[in-house]
Design an enzyme around this catalytic site. Sequence first.
Site, PDB file in Angstrom:
ATOM      1  N   GLU A 156       0.815  -1.215   0.000  1.00  0.00           N
ATOM      2  CA  GLU A 156       0.000   0.000   0.000  1.00  0.00           C
ATOM      3  C   GLU A 156       0.850   1.267   0.000  1.00  0.00           C
ATOM      4  O   GLU A 156       0.420   2.316  -0.468  1.00  0.00           O
ATOM      5  CB  GLU A 156      -0.897  -0.049   1.247  1.00  0.00           C
ATOM      6  CG  GLU A 156      -1.754   1.154   1.444  1.00  0.00           C
ATOM      7  CD  GLU A 156      -2.483   1.099   2.791  1.00  0.00           C
ATOM      8  OE1 GLU A 156      -2.823  -0.019   3.261  1.00  0.00           O
ATOM      9  OE2 GLU A 156      -2.694   2.164   3.381  1.00  0.00           O
ATOM     10  N   ASP A 176       6.923  -7.000  -1.482  1.00  0.00           N
ATOM     11  CA  ASP A 176       5.519  -7.412  -1.569  1.00  0.00           C
ATOM     12  C   ASP A 176       5.364  -8.393  -2.720  1.00  0.00           C
ATOM     13  O   ASP A 176       5.993  -8.253  -3.766  1.00  0.00           O
ATOM     14  CB  ASP A 176       4.625  -6.186  -1.788  1.00  0.00           C
ATOM     15  CG  ASP A 176       3.176  -6.474  -1.409  1.00  0.00           C
ATOM     16  OD1 ASP A 176       2.696  -5.898  -0.415  1.00  0.00           O
ATOM     17  OD2 ASP A 176       2.516  -7.279  -2.106  1.00  0.00           O
ATOM     18  N   ASP A 232       8.051 -13.152  -2.658  1.00  0.00           N
ATOM     19  CA  ASP A 232       7.595 -13.657  -1.374  1.00  0.00           C
ATOM     20  C   ASP A 232       8.610 -13.240  -0.318  1.00  0.00           C
ATOM     21  O   ASP A 232       9.822 -13.446  -0.493  1.00  0.00           O
ATOM     22  CB  ASP A 232       7.503 -15.186  -1.467  1.00  0.00           C
ATOM     23  CG  ASP A 232       7.252 -15.832  -0.120  1.00  0.00           C
ATOM     24  OD1 ASP A 232       6.164 -15.605   0.458  1.00  0.00           O
ATOM     25  OD2 ASP A 232       8.153 -16.542   0.368  1.00  0.00           O
ATOM     26  N   ALA A 233       8.131 -12.648   0.787  1.00  0.00           N
ATOM     27  CA  ALA A 233       9.055 -12.068   1.774  1.00  0.00           C
ATOM     28  C   ALA A 233       9.976 -13.124   2.377  1.00  0.00           C
ATOM     29  O   ALA A 233      11.145 -12.863   2.682  1.00  0.00           O
ATOM     30  CB  ALA A 233       8.270 -11.363   2.870  1.00  0.00           C
ATOM     31  N   ASP A 258       4.117  -6.323   7.729  1.00  0.00           N
ATOM     32  CA  ASP A 258       2.857  -5.642   7.382  1.00  0.00           C
ATOM     33  C   ASP A 258       2.080  -6.581   6.460  1.00  0.00           C
ATOM     34  O   ASP A 258       1.858  -6.298   5.295  1.00  0.00           O
ATOM     35  CB  ASP A 258       3.201  -4.322   6.675  1.00  0.00           C
ATOM     36  CG  ASP A 258       1.982  -3.436   6.505  1.00  0.00           C
ATOM     37  OD1 ASP A 258       0.937  -3.731   7.107  1.00  0.00           O
ATOM     38  OD2 ASP A 258       2.078  -2.442   5.745  1.00  0.00           O
TER      39      ASP A 258
END
Lengths: 316, 316, 316, 316
Positions: free
Chosen positions: C96, C116, C147-148, C165
């Site tokens: 975001e 993200d 992918d984190a 987050d």
Amino acid sequence: SFHMTGDGRRKSCWYEEEIAQNLRWCFALNSILHTGATQYQDIALLDTKPFGKALVIDGKLQSAEVDEFIYHESLVHPALLHHENPKAIFIMGGGEGSTAREILRHRTVENVVMCDIDEQVVDFCKSYLVANKEAFFDSRLHLIINDARAELEKREDHFDVIIGDLADPIEGGPCYKLYTKSFYESTLKPRLNKGGIFVTQAGPAGVFSHTEVFSCIYNTLRQVFKYVIPYSAHIPSYADTWGWVMASDSPFMADAEELDGRIRQRVQGENRYFDGKTFISASTLSKAVRKSLDEETQVYTEGAAKFIYGHGMLVN
Amino acid sequence: SFHMTGDGRRKSCWYEEEIAQNLRWCFALNSILHTGATQYQDIALLDTKPFGKALVIDGKLQSAEVDEFIYHESLVHPALLHHENPKAIFIMGGGEGSTAREILRHRTVENVVMCDIDEQVVDFCKSYLVANKEAFFDSRLHLIINDARAELEKREDHFDVIIGDLADPIEGGPCYKLYTKSFYESTLKPRLNKGGIFVTQAGPAGVFSHTEVFSCIYNTLRQVFKYVIPYSAHIPSYADTWGWVMASDSPFMADAEELDGRIRQRVQGENRYFDGKTFISASTLSKAVRKSLDEETQVYTEGAAKFIYGHGMLVN
Amino acid sequence: SFHMTGDGRRKSCWYEEEIAQNLRWCFALNSILHTGATQYQDIALLDTKPFGKALVIDGKLQSAEVDEFIYHESLVHPALLHHENPKAIFIMGGGEGSTAREILRHRTVENVVMCDIDEQVVDFCKSYLVANKEAFFDSRLHLIINDARAELEKREDHFDVIIGDLADPIEGGPCYKLYTKSFYESTLKPRLNKGGIFVTQAGPAGVFSHTEVFSCIYNTLRQVFKYVIPYSAHIPSYADTWGWVMASDSPFMADAEELDGRIRQRVQGENRYFDGKTFISASTLSKAVRKSLDEETQVYTEGAAKFIYGHGMLVN
Amino acid sequence: SFHMTGDGRRKSCWYEEEIAQNLRWCFALNSILHTGATQYQDIALLDTKPFGKALVIDGKLQSAEVDEFIYHESLVHPALLHHENPKAIFIMGGGEGSTAREILRHRTVENVVMCDIDEQVVDFCKSYLVANKEAFFDSRLHLIINDARAELEKREDHFDVIIGDLADPIEGGPCYKLYTKSFYESTLKPRLNKGGIFVTQAGPAGVFSHTEVFSCIYNTLRQVFKYVIPYSAHIPSYADTWGWVMASDSPFMADAEELDGRIRQRVQGENRYFDGKTFISASTLSKAVRKSLDEETQVYTEGAAKFIYGHGMLVN
């Protein structure tokens, strides 16, 4: 702790039904009178502001006090009035008791068999639906707890009118097999007397909604019977026009005047919705629905249903 | 007529509250237990799925079974515990009985006067709110049916703690005059013993909603009392953080540890929400709310209210 | 065809979210600004009356214009301010852009990696969320689509603060594996510099809702880090109190005054929600939540999750 | 901040209309296409899932893309087809353009005057309702922005058919005076050619809802014209059956077959809803509605309306 700031007249309790995935219909509530669960389904009796007491089964409105007369007069009277002398009647389903109530208003009727699978729904309605109390205790009514198909298969007596007051023929649903061509041909029709009439509720019959099941029930019945009349009426609490289909191997001969005469002769008390002209209107479908019924090709068959569920094509 | 097609698990009865004109909060309902109307207001007891039994007055949720302890522990215990030895307590409003119930858990308390204007609400709650049954029959509780202002004006006795458990100060609403500077100065404060504490519910106290009445109640009280503590807590069934304001002319001296010691000594049973650390958190407001309270300039006065309602400017 | 009879001021378009199966939260709408679907999820930007522009993903509100500052200030500033000199920051998720925006307000920060998985969400937010425009174009921000977990596993650099987050750890959900003890121990912690801090959003933290994931995230982190601080804040548009957990192997030493001093020194612009006192309040949990966190025994492990899904018991 | 836990397919944006104080009708929304406010009313064009694009004025659905043909074919074709040779047509209201569109399909028509008071609604519909684009630019259409009563009073030309496409006659509402006996007698009827026909939309016509205005419009018209035919049709998006009343001093002579013949001769394109049989059904009311219309005694008069509003009894 009192935090009053509002307008006391605001309606704050609501019954909400998702008529379709994208469409909701909501009634303000006075109270939730009774709730329960049977072996087969959840059941509730609500006191709604717009439509009075309402019977709700599995989250779907079944009938509302103020307008159930439209549904039940439309289901019962056309068939019984078109018959010359209806004495023996069989109801598939009908546990609510309203269908029996309308049938028992006919002076010709001597014997009504009501065959519903869910004893607890019948008991619930017998206890709570005041308007049907008298009907439940009429000596001409014979209540049987059984699957209507199994019951018709094992019986050997015959009926002047058979009435289908069942859930819609949803594939995989509990009532699908009571709407198939083979059921009508092999099980139901043999139980009709000569001149006998079959009538069934036939689901939504609106300009768009009639394609869900109404047109297909109509088309299935015209494979089996010589004379088939689809008709419909708007029922406010359903937020839709509803459909019925009436079928026989004998022609339907009564015109509006004749129907009105038979009502005067045979029916006790006064109808609120149904008379000869009402039937003219109900059985004259709009261009949109008429065209779509004429063009319907689908027939409910046991095989078709199985096929749709992906188990491969079976021989009918 | 059974048209079952749906998913029985769908929730179909809902309580709906318009928290603001643009905001709704809806609970699935099990049942509507009781409804009624008093001389002053409509009242209902609902059985909700998410929050248990809920008392609704004039379409606004008053208290819900599962979380009313947050509101009532927060209203009662900070004031009683900060007081050295609270014996005589006066409740303005509180007809629900929960405020009295929390007060009566304090061993020091000898006399509780609960003054509510609506006898029928009190009777309704006495009958239906099981958790408060014992409190209503405690011999230390003295119930008076009267307007709290008229009652305080005519009485000559004094109280250690006075608790405001009233509707918010809406202009023109029934309780506005119980939140004004002149009421606090001329009527309420004279009825407090030396060292006495006043505490009142003070409406929503969220990051935005605190400007509705919380900041103004706070600002009005700091015109009248030397020491004023605003505090807040999130109450799930209100969908908001709620506020209270505690005021006295004596300083509030107890720290978290002292509060916990007094709870052990004085309070019967165990609190679920409130203890010393809870009060540290509740009375330490976020930057956003703290700043806004510091800067509040409006004071509730009788004249101001009259002016707003268009009857012309009156001398205060 | 104009059948006007109504009250023009009635709100007729609504956003509705089922917060729980029995609980709904509804906002009046001004308009539906944008809708779209990415490879992973459905996304919409709504203009709501009570909370301004609102980002909705898969039918769940993510953040609303008027109060996202509470969530994002609470997620970012406690960790960055407790750190002595935060230069390198890693965001898991955060597409975001608001988390990056708050981080980039810190003058000490030299490098922010935002990782993200959903490029289209990032592009959507970059286009439509005006408040984050500047952050997206800050040269210190490095956006990675991955992918984190995979990203952290392959990287060899270290960070002063890592921020989670991400969506809640729902069993079988896309983010569960980013909340497990083994992920924290083997993948995340090795990527922290000495004195490094990890902070994660931790789901609802209300008096009842904290048992969904908040207490378990807290308990999992205290298996892995020496010092762990859970904290919370009420977010109006979520209709709940929200939680975060901050963890480190170095003690958290700054008191309220020290935090306020660091804000003045390090943070550009003025916070709306967060300061030293806000953190005291946020990190002092109520008795109800504190007790429940202390007593939590569940730990998120990969095996546990698999077991729950019925694939048999695996060795942890 | 992404807290995804839900089912992406849930419908989360809804249009909601309170059809009556206790009854709501809700459509899932794709988008809010346009909103605006004119001098007279609020206006919106919504993209709904169940009924396509929908025009909403002052919070009331006016017409929906998928079924407005039912309303507009029913309003226009019965009157034009019963007339021997309709050339000049006057529309009171009709700013949406759909009524004009249906009229202009008649080859006999030479001149259509559409008189709507709200220029901005007309402009809005001209811009956004694609299905009516062609009609708005037909050279036979003459748009006048005026109050229909004032316009008819000042004109001296005559019409073969006058069509009322106005809001319902709510006491004190903007259109009440366009439904009174004196308006029909003194203003409207003098503007009809010999053999001329007046038709008006006449509000809800359901088994219960027909008592709101339908029966009274019918009764008022039969005070003024020799031949009056009420008829109705179920319109899904209105969640009700709708009514129209057609009136003339010449008898209505065409039967179903004749109507079908005239459709073939005179009407371009194919009707979807209306034909001869549809009219038989629509104009044959059910027993319940027929009886209630026969027994209606109320007449809309200017004096009556004023009296109801408490300004004392006036001489008619």
